[in-house]
Motif scaffolding. Structure first.
Motif, mmCIF file in Angstrom:
data_model
loop_
_atom_site.group_PDB
_atom_site.id
_atom_site.type_symbol
_atom_site.label_atom_id
_atom_site.label_comp_id
_atom_site.label_asym_id
_atom_site.label_seq_id
_atom_site.Cartn_x
_atom_site.Cartn_y
_atom_site.Cartn_z
ATOM 1 N N LEU A 249 -3.149 10.161 16.441
ATOM 2 C CA LEU A 249 -3.069 11.003 14.833
ATOM 3 C C LEU A 249 -2.398 12.413 15.062
ATOM 4 O O LEU A 249 -1.342 12.640 14.246
ATOM 5 C CB LEU A 249 -4.386 10.973 14.052
ATOM 6 N N GLY A 250 -2.759 13.107 16.132
ATOM 7 C CA GLY A 250 -2.316 14.402 16.304
ATOM 8 C C GLY A 250 -0.918 14.375 16.692
ATOM 9 O O GLY A 250 0.049 15.325 16.051
ATOM 10 N N PHE A 251 -0.381 13.474 17.495
ATOM 11 C CA PHE A 251 0.991 13.502 17.796
ATOM 12 C C PHE A 251 1.942 12.869 16.588
ATOM 13 O O PHE A 251 3.142 13.268 16.719
ATOM 14 C CB PHE A 251 1.271 12.429 18.900
ATOM 15 N N SER A 252 1.334 12.176 15.662
ATOM 16 C CA SER A 252 1.953 11.775 14.476
ATOM 17 C C SER A 252 2.050 12.461 13.262
ATOM 18 O O SER A 252 3.128 12.596 12.422
ATOM 19 C CB SER A 252 1.421 10.362 14.054
ATOM 20 N N VAL B 277 0.696 -1.170 -0.078
ATOM 21 C CA VAL B 277 0.068 0.031 -0.059
ATOM 22 C C VAL B 277 0.896 1.276 -0.113
ATOM 23 O O VAL B 277 0.094 2.408 -0.371
ATOM 24 C CB VAL B 277 -0.837 0.079 1.248
ATOM 25 N N ALA B 278 2.135 1.254 0.395
ATOM 26 C CA ALA B 278 2.945 2.529 0.511
ATOM 27 C C ALA B 278 3.011 3.196 -0.827
ATOM 28 O O ALA B 278 3.338 4.531 -0.839
ATOM 29 C CB ALA B 278 4.353 2.226 1.038
ATOM 30 N N GLY B 279 3.010 2.736 -1.881
ATOM 31 C CA GLY B 279 2.999 3.142 -3.204
ATOM 32 C C GLY B 279 2.018 4.260 -3.503
ATOM 33 O O GLY B 279 2.281 5.270 -4.132
ATOM 34 N N GLN B 280 0.825 3.940 -2.907
ATOM 35 C CA GLN B 280 -0.469 5.048 -2.835
ATOM 36 C C GLN B 280 -0.020 6.178 -2.274
ATOM 37 O O GLN B 280 -0.424 7.309 -2.285
ATOM 38 C CB GLN B 280 -1.473 4.274 -2.346
ATOM 39 N N ALA B 281 0.931 6.075 -1.178
ATOM 40 C CA ALA B 281 0.978 7.224 -0.411
ATOM 41 C C ALA B 281 2.347 8.444 -0.888
ATOM 42 O O ALA B 281 2.234 9.424 -0.819
ATOM 43 C CB ALA B 281 1.385 6.802 0.827
ATOM 44 N N TYR C 89 -1.925 13.597 6.197
ATOM 45 C CA TYR C 89 -3.033 12.946 6.623
ATOM 46 C C TYR C 89 -3.426 11.999 5.325
ATOM 47 O O TYR C 89 -3.664 10.839 5.727
ATOM 48 C CB TYR C 89 -4.118 13.818 6.825
ATOM 49 N N ARG C 90 -3.625 12.415 4.190
ATOM 50 C CA ARG C 90 -4.075 11.635 3.209
ATOM 51 C C ARG C 90 -3.073 10.376 2.870
ATOM 52 O O ARG C 90 -3.368 9.225 2.696
ATOM 53 C CB ARG C 90 -4.206 12.421 1.967
ATOM 54 N N ALA C 91 -1.650 10.530 3.088
ATOM 55 C CA ALA C 91 -0.697 9.650 2.903
ATOM 56 C C ALA C 91 -0.728 8.717 4.161
ATOM 57 O O ALA C 91 -0.709 7.473 3.959
ATOM 58 C CB ALA C 91 0.659 10.341 2.731
ATOM 59 N N HIS C 92 -1.018 9.272 5.332
ATOM 60 C CA HIS C 92 -0.976 8.588 6.489
ATOM 61 C C HIS C 92 -2.114 7.638 6.633
ATOM 62 O O HIS C 92 -1.898 6.525 7.046
ATOM 63 C CB HIS C 92 -1.127 9.695 7.704
#
Length: 170
Positions: free
Chosen positions: A162-165, A70-74, A132-135
């Motif tokens: 999520l906020g911390f990352s 899935v990483a390629g999509q990010a 956020y979209r990539a995350h």
């Protein structure tokens, strides 16, 4: 000879008892870790990941989705963030240099105005949105492996995590 055998036998018996205690402690720690792993994982909010990644997870049945799948999509989102950051900081530096004035000795005569930092707000909002979209794309496989969210060892909910990352990247 016989006394040393007895003495050695007693020593080996003591070592064996210490080893048994150590093995029992290790078994207890292992059992506790297994019990922690058997706890039901915190549910992942359905809005936190794309449905395409969830469909990929169904293809892998019992195994976690490999992050490489899935990483390629990010990557496009991360590349846009990289270009945006490099372009912004270059333009921002030139812009502030043109606005501020220095005398021939290099002393600042007219510093840049405070409102110039307002230019960072829309760019920072775009970074957060794109990150956020990539995350979201890489979150589901990560969650399948970790099964919980924590910040500095403290278990927390998804939104706190999520906020911390995402937000410290501004």
């Amino acid at each position: 000879g016989a006394a040393s055998r007895t003495e050695d036998g007693e020593r080996s018996g003591l070592v064996g008892a210490e080893e048994n205690e150590q093995l029992a402690e290790e078994k207890l720690v292992t059992t506790q870790a297994t019990d922690d792993q058997n706890e039901p994982p915190e549910p992942l909010p359905s809005w936190s990941y794309p449905k395409s990644v969830k469909r990929l997870a169904a293809d892998f049945k019992e195994k976690p989705v490999p992050l490489g799948v899935v990483a390629g999509q990010a990557l496009p989102w991360q590349f846009i963030v990289l270009l945006l950051r490099c372009g912004f900081y270059l333009c921002f530096t030139v812009f502030t240099a043109k606005i501020s004035e220095c005398d021939p000795n290099g002393k600042v005569v007219k510093p840049y105005p405070w409102w110039i930092w307002v230019a960072l707000a829309p760019i920072a909002a775009a970074w957060v949105l794109m990150l956020y979209r990539a995350h979201r794309i890489t979150l589901y496989p990560t969650w399948q492996v970790n099964r919980s969210f924590d910040v500095f060892g403290w278990k927390c909910g998804y939104t706190t995590w999520l906020g911390f990352s995402v937000f410290p990247t501004i």
